[in-house]
Design an enzyme around this catalytic site. Structure first.
Site, PDB file in Angstrom:
ATOM      1  N   SER A 171       0.580  -1.388   0.018  1.00  0.00           N
ATOM      2  CA  SER A 171      -0.159   0.344  -0.226  1.00  0.00           C
ATOM      3  C   SER A 171       0.845   1.150   0.279  1.00  0.00           C
ATOM      4  CB  SER A 171      -0.946   0.112   0.988  1.00  0.00           C
ATOM      5  OG  SER A 171      -1.606   1.113   1.424  1.00  0.00           O
ATOM      6  N   LYS A 218       2.361  -3.924   5.766  1.00  0.00           N
ATOM      7  CA  LYS A 218       2.751  -3.352   3.903  1.00  0.00           C
ATOM      8  C   LYS A 218       4.145  -3.469   3.774  1.00  0.00           C
ATOM      9  CE  LYS A 218      -1.774  -3.725   2.397  1.00  0.00           C
ATOM     10  NZ  LYS A 218      -2.477  -5.276   1.445  1.00  0.00           N
ATOM     11  N   TYR A 259      -1.055  -1.412   9.733  1.00  0.00           N
ATOM     12  CA  TYR A 259      -1.093  -1.686   8.204  1.00  0.00           C
ATOM     13  C   TYR A 259      -0.527  -1.289   7.654  1.00  0.00           C
ATOM     14  CZ  TYR A 259      -3.985  -1.110   3.698  1.00  0.00           C
ATOM     15  OH  TYR A 259      -3.999  -0.764   2.192  1.00  0.00           O
TER      16      TYR A 259
HETATM   17  P1  NAD Z   1     -11.342  -5.500   0.519  1.00  0.00           P
HETATM   18  O1  NAD Z   1     -12.668  -5.335   2.486  1.00  0.00           O
HETATM   19  O2  NAD Z   1     -12.774  -4.660   0.213  1.00  0.00           O
HETATM   20  O3  NAD Z   1     -11.333  -6.538   0.227  1.00  0.00           O
HETATM   21  C1  NAD Z   1     -10.712  -7.399   0.785  1.00  0.00           C
HETATM   22  C2  NAD Z   1     -11.296  -8.932   0.980  1.00  0.00           C
HETATM   23  O4  NAD Z   1     -10.405  -9.543   2.101  1.00  0.00           O
HETATM   24  C3  NAD Z   1     -12.701  -9.075   1.632  1.00  0.00           C
HETATM   25  O5  NAD Z   1     -14.308  -9.525   0.823  1.00  0.00           O
HETATM   26  C4  NAD Z   1     -12.459  -9.575   3.445  1.00  0.00           C
HETATM   27  O6  NAD Z   1     -13.568 -10.842   3.711  1.00  0.00           O
HETATM   28  C5  NAD Z   1     -11.157 -10.673   3.052  1.00  0.00           C
HETATM   29  N1  NAD Z   1     -10.481 -10.951   3.954  1.00  0.00           N
HETATM   30  C6  NAD Z   1     -10.089 -10.376   5.160  1.00  0.00           C
HETATM   31  N2  NAD Z   1      -9.136 -10.828   5.800  1.00  0.00           N
HETATM   32  C7  NAD Z   1      -9.499 -12.556   5.591  1.00  0.00           C
HETATM   33  C8  NAD Z   1      -8.955 -13.652   5.984  1.00  0.00           C
HETATM   34  N3  NAD Z   1      -7.958 -13.252   6.774  1.00  0.00           N
HETATM   35  N4  NAD Z   1      -8.674 -14.982   4.659  1.00  0.00           N
HETATM   36  C9  NAD Z   1      -9.362 -14.835   3.697  1.00  0.00           C
HETATM   37  N5  NAD Z   1     -10.186 -13.402   2.969  1.00  0.00           N
HETATM   38  C10 NAD Z   1      -9.886 -12.292   4.364  1.00  0.00           C
HETATM   39  O7  NAD Z   1     -10.873  -4.652   0.580  1.00  0.00           O
HETATM   40  P2  NAD Z   1      -9.523  -4.040  -0.950  1.00  0.00           P
HETATM   41  O8  NAD Z   1      -9.448  -2.686  -0.889  1.00  0.00           O
HETATM   42  O9  NAD Z   1     -10.289  -4.424  -1.548  1.00  0.00           O
HETATM   43  O10 NAD Z   1      -8.237  -4.748  -0.130  1.00  0.00           O
HETATM   44  C11 NAD Z   1      -7.806  -6.166  -1.100  1.00  0.00           C
HETATM   45  C12 NAD Z   1      -6.577  -5.487  -0.886  1.00  0.00           C
HETATM   46  O11 NAD Z   1      -5.799  -3.910  -1.475  1.00  0.00           O
HETATM   47  C13 NAD Z   1      -5.710  -5.236   0.966  1.00  0.00           C
HETATM   48  O12 NAD Z   1      -5.241  -6.479   0.934  1.00  0.00           O
HETATM   49  C14 NAD Z   1      -5.484  -3.744   1.426  1.00  0.00           C
HETATM   50  O13 NAD Z   1      -4.925  -4.143   1.843  1.00  0.00           O
HETATM   51  C15 NAD Z   1      -4.896  -3.746  -0.639  1.00  0.00           C
HETATM   52  N6  NAD Z   1      -5.344  -2.246  -0.856  1.00  0.00           N
HETATM   53  C16 NAD Z   1      -6.032  -1.548  -1.348  1.00  0.00           C
HETATM   54  C17 NAD Z   1      -5.712  -0.090  -1.476  1.00  0.00           C
HETATM   55  C18 NAD Z   1      -7.285   0.473  -2.246  1.00  0.00           C
HETATM   56  O14 NAD Z   1      -6.897   1.352  -2.578  1.00  0.00           O
HETATM   57  N7  NAD Z   1      -8.626   0.083  -2.375  1.00  0.00           N
HETATM   58  C19 NAD Z   1      -5.016   0.290  -1.454  1.00  0.00           C
HETATM   59  C20 NAD Z   1      -3.762  -0.317  -1.101  1.00  0.00           C
HETATM   60  C21 NAD Z   1      -3.847  -1.025  -0.619  1.00  0.00           C
END
Ligand code: NAD
Length: 313
Positions: A156, A172, A168
């Site tokens: 991230s 990361k 977090y």
């Molecule tokens: P989100 O919450 O929409 O999706 C994450 C999914 O992971 C959820 O459906 C959740 O149920 C699942 N999950 C959580 N813990 C779990 C576990 N222990 N076992 C199995 N599944 C599990 O969030 P997102 O934004 O789509 O995030 C996806 C990834 O991208 C994450 O690693 C997040 O840190 C990273 N990220 C997202 C952004 C962004 O802009 N959205 C930015 C930087 C990093």
């Protein structure tokens, strides 16, 4: 410019963790649409990681199969080592192999010091760091045996400084060290390991507990530009057999793709052999931090060769 042939994944098997929602869902849909057989893993809890629900994983499997693709659901918790191994077993049992692991599952438990306690840290590390570690490690023997694999980790840009989500950002950051170091070991087995830093509007971005993001005030054009599927082409590229990129960090989303790298300044070299004084540090702070002529080492060895160049070979 010659046309680039379609990037297809026919015959490939991909595991995408956290694929029931958000970015993972978009990655799974993209890989499946291009022919991969996909294990859609999702525990289905809240964004803070509480509870479980098989609905999100099953919904994405239905979406993929309705579009003519091939997928199975998996609701194992990647926050446990057993869950990660069972997830990889699902792929091998259902589809006979595993070629791609997209380590995407994540939770967000907003807190800074002193509220961010041991429980916050451990639960965050469990999903982001240990989940990536154990899932990759479970897939490893299958990949080394077949002499092929593609591993994607998810970091991230919170790494640039996100004080209100300290655990977090810490997790990361650890993933960057994991990706770059494993990439060196992986290459000789035909395995490539890269890291994606996504940028998209998802569940965590809409959290009321996330005061630095004002999603509610984003205009429609911005929301459109921050669709999750605008991140997935980078993930699919890094997951493809024609990709030779290894150990890199790529930022993706909002219709932009960029390389994020770790650079070092040439710095200041203290003359002679005397122990440098504290005052010398203060006096030469400008040279120590001057970003001109920075270099981007690929490994510890490359860094050593540059940093110690003045000591001779
Ligand atoms: P989100 O919450 O929409 O999706 C994450 C999914 O992971 C959820 O459906 C959740 O149920 C699942 N999950 C959580 N813990 C779990 C576990 N222990 N076992 C199995 N599944 C599990 O969030 P997102 O934004 O789509 O995030 C996806 C990834 O991208 C994450 O690693 C997040 O840190 C990273 N990220 C997202 C952004 C962004 O802009 N959205 C930015 C930087 C990093």
């Amino acid at each position: 410019m010659s046309a680039i042939p379609d990037y297809r994944f026919d015959g490939r098997v991909a595991v995408v963790t956290g694929a029931g929602r958000g970015l993972g869902r978009a990655h799974a849909l993209q890989l499946a649409e291009r022919g991969a057989k996909v294990v859609v893993n999702d525990l289905g809890g809240t964004k803070e990681g509480e509870g479980s629900d098989s609905g999100p994983a099953n919904d994405v499997v239905r979406e993929i199969t309705a579009a003519g693709g091939s997928a199975v659901g998996d609701t194992h918790n990647v926050g446990t080592e057993d869950g990660c191994h069972a997830l990889v077993e699902t792929a091998v049992r259902e589809f006979g192999r595993i070629d791609i692991v997209v380590n995407n599952a994540g939770i967000s438990r907003f807190a800074t010091f002193p509220e961010a306690d041991a429980d916050n840290l451990e639960r965050t590390l469990d999903v982001h760091l240990r989940g990536t570690w154990h899932t990759t490690r479970a897939a490893w023997p299958h990949m080394t045996e077949q002499g092929y694999g593609r591993i994607i980790t998810t970091t991230s840009t919170g790494m640039f400084g996100l004080p209100d989500n300290l655990a977090y950002a810490t997790a990361k950051g650890a993933l960057i060290g994991f990706t770059r170091s494993l990439a060196i070991e992986a290459e000789k087995h035909g395995i490539l390991v890269n890291c994606v830093a996504p940028n998209a509007v998802t569940r965590p971005s809409t959290s009321a507990a996330k005061p630095n993001i004002t999603t509610n005030t984003l205009d429609e054009a911005r929301l459109q530009a921050l669709r999750t599927e605008l991140v997935s082409p980078m993930v699919a590229y890094l997951a493809h057999e024609d990709c030779s990129v290894n150990g890199e960090i790529l930022v993706a989303g909002a219709q932009r793709f960029a390389r994020w790298f770790l650079g070092v300044t040439p710095g200041y070299q203290s003359p002679g052999t005397a122990t440098p004084s504290v005052e010398e540090i203060a006096q030469h702070w400008g040279a120590i931090t001057d970003e001109g002529d920075y270099y981007v080492p690929k490994s510890l060895h490359e860094w050593t060769a540059k940093y110690m160049a003045h000591l001779g070979a």
